[in-house]
Design a protein around this motif. Sequence first.
Motif, short mmCIF file in Angstrom:
data_model
loop_
_atom_site.label_atom_id
_atom_site.label_comp_id
_atom_site.label_asym_id
_atom_site.label_seq_id
_atom_site.Cartn_x
_atom_site.Cartn_y
_atom_site.Cartn_z
N GLU A 1 0.83 -1.20 0.00
CA GLU A 1 0.00 0.00 0.00
C GLU A 1 0.87 1.25 0.00
O GLU A 1 1.84 1.36 0.76
CB GLU A 1 -0.93 -0.01 1.22
CG GLU A 1 -2.02 1.02 1.15
CD GLU A 1 -3.05 0.85 2.26
OE1 GLU A 1 -4.11 0.26 2.00
OE2 GLU A 1 -2.77 1.29 3.39
N LYS A 2 0.53 2.22 -0.89
CA LYS A 2 1.28 3.46 -1.03
C LYS A 2 0.34 4.65 -0.84
O LYS A 2 -0.83 4.59 -1.19
CB LYS A 2 1.91 3.56 -2.42
CG LYS A 2 2.75 2.36 -2.84
CD LYS A 2 4.09 2.36 -2.17
CE LYS A 2 4.97 1.24 -2.71
NZ LYS A 2 6.30 1.20 -2.07
N ARG A 3 0.89 5.72 -0.29
CA ARG A 3 0.14 6.97 -0.20
C ARG A 3 0.50 7.84 -1.40
O ARG A 3 1.66 8.08 -1.67
CB ARG A 3 0.46 7.71 1.10
CG ARG A 3 -0.07 7.03 2.35
CD ARG A 3 0.11 7.90 3.58
NE ARG A 3 -0.42 7.28 4.77
CZ ARG A 3 -1.69 7.35 5.15
NH1 ARG A 3 -2.55 8.02 4.41
NH2 ARG A 3 -2.10 6.75 6.26
N THR A 4 -0.52 8.28 -2.13
CA THR A 4 -0.31 9.13 -3.30
C THR A 4 -1.20 10.36 -3.18
O THR A 4 -2.07 10.43 -2.29
CB THR A 4 -0.64 8.38 -4.60
OG1 THR A 4 -2.07 8.28 -4.74
CG2 THR A 4 -0.04 6.98 -4.61
N THR B 1 -4.74 6.64 -1.03
CA THR B 1 -3.96 5.46 -0.70
C THR B 1 -4.30 4.34 -1.66
O THR B 1 -5.47 4.09 -1.94
CB THR B 1 -4.24 5.03 0.74
OG1 THR B 1 -3.93 6.12 1.62
CG2 THR B 1 -3.40 3.81 1.12
N GLY B 2 -3.28 3.67 -2.19
CA GLY B 2 -3.58 2.64 -3.17
C GLY B 2 -2.43 1.70 -3.40
O GLY B 2 -1.43 1.69 -2.67
N PHE C 1 -6.78 2.83 -6.24
CA PHE C 1 -6.69 3.60 -5.01
C PHE C 1 -8.06 3.85 -4.39
O PHE C 1 -9.09 3.75 -5.05
CB PHE C 1 -5.98 4.93 -5.27
CG PHE C 1 -6.69 5.84 -6.24
CD1 PHE C 1 -7.52 6.86 -5.80
CD2 PHE C 1 -6.52 5.69 -7.61
CE1 PHE C 1 -8.18 7.70 -6.68
CE2 PHE C 1 -7.16 6.52 -8.51
CZ PHE C 1 -7.99 7.53 -8.05
N ARG C 2 -8.01 4.18 -3.09
CA ARG C 2 -9.21 4.62 -2.38
C ARG C 2 -9.39 6.10 -2.64
O ARG C 2 -8.50 6.89 -2.31
CB ARG C 2 -9.10 4.38 -0.88
CG ARG C 2 -8.88 2.94 -0.46
CD ARG C 2 -8.93 2.81 1.07
NE ARG C 2 -8.47 1.51 1.48
CZ ARG C 2 -7.30 1.28 2.06
NH1 ARG C 2 -6.50 2.30 2.31
NH2 ARG C 2 -6.95 0.06 2.41
#
Length: 325
Positions: free
Chosen positions: A143-146, A150-151, A178-179
Amino acid sequence: MSEHEERPRPGYEERLQAFTGRELRPLTPAQDPVNQPMIRHWAEAMGDTNPVYTDAAAARATGRTGVVAPASMVQAWTMRGYAATVAPPSPSAPGGFDALVALLDEGGYTSVVATDSEFTFLRELETGDHVAVRETVESVSAEKRTALGTGRFVTTLKTYTDRDGATVATQRWRTLRFRPAPAAPPDAVPAPRPRPAVNRDNAFFFEGAERHRLLIQRCTGCRTLRHPPGPCCPGCGSLEWDTVEASGEGRVYSFVVSHHPRHPAFTSPYLVAVVELAEGTRLVTNLTGVAPDDVTIGMPVVLDWLTAAHDPTLPVFRPAPTEAP
């Protein structure tokens, strides 16, 4: 993930990573072989005048046996086509693309945006070649924060083969699932717009905008107008210039409706246009006061000004008033 969102079932990470190496799309032949009419349409649409795509004699003069297809066209041969796009969805193979999407949805990653595509070409395609494609999952990131939310980055590998099974190209295709970030409350203070990069060459433009004057740079040598601003005339090479004030009238030369990536300073979707000014130069700007479906190429527009606290004043355009019959 907020405490109010439904959490995925236990073992989620293991189930997601189990897709690595899995086939999403079995070997699928293109609907049509490589053919001259489609190559011609592609070359015309792209403005590519290389004769090896349309002239057999010119292609043979380069050592080829005949016309070839543009390399980047390889993906076009295996696209599903319009009928398949609008047809009711058919069940995919167990564990295939639909299963991966369902699992990502379970984790809350319900939005998607393409991030990049990397091609490797092994040989040129000739008329008569019949291409097939197979797609497998190469990786699913942690999981990555963009900026979008977050996705997870999902990377797949498409392998393009000819009728003999030989690989002609590969495509590494990466998307971000992503969310979506929560919408700002109605009373939230709008985020500031991205700041323009102001330098010695273009400072006059933004200074003029603050006074509601749309200034165009003009070469004092050959009197040619130019935009965007620059230190040197592309026509005669002179470094001397002054400015003229535009009338504020123009026409839509081209436009796009921007949906992604979302930015908190903009209400999506929004219109980005290239406006051809009455003076002849073109300006990248926003269109206001018009719905995306109502914009047409060649539509007359007039200058307006976007002024907001803490933001630079910028020129925008709106539809020109229609004259009464």
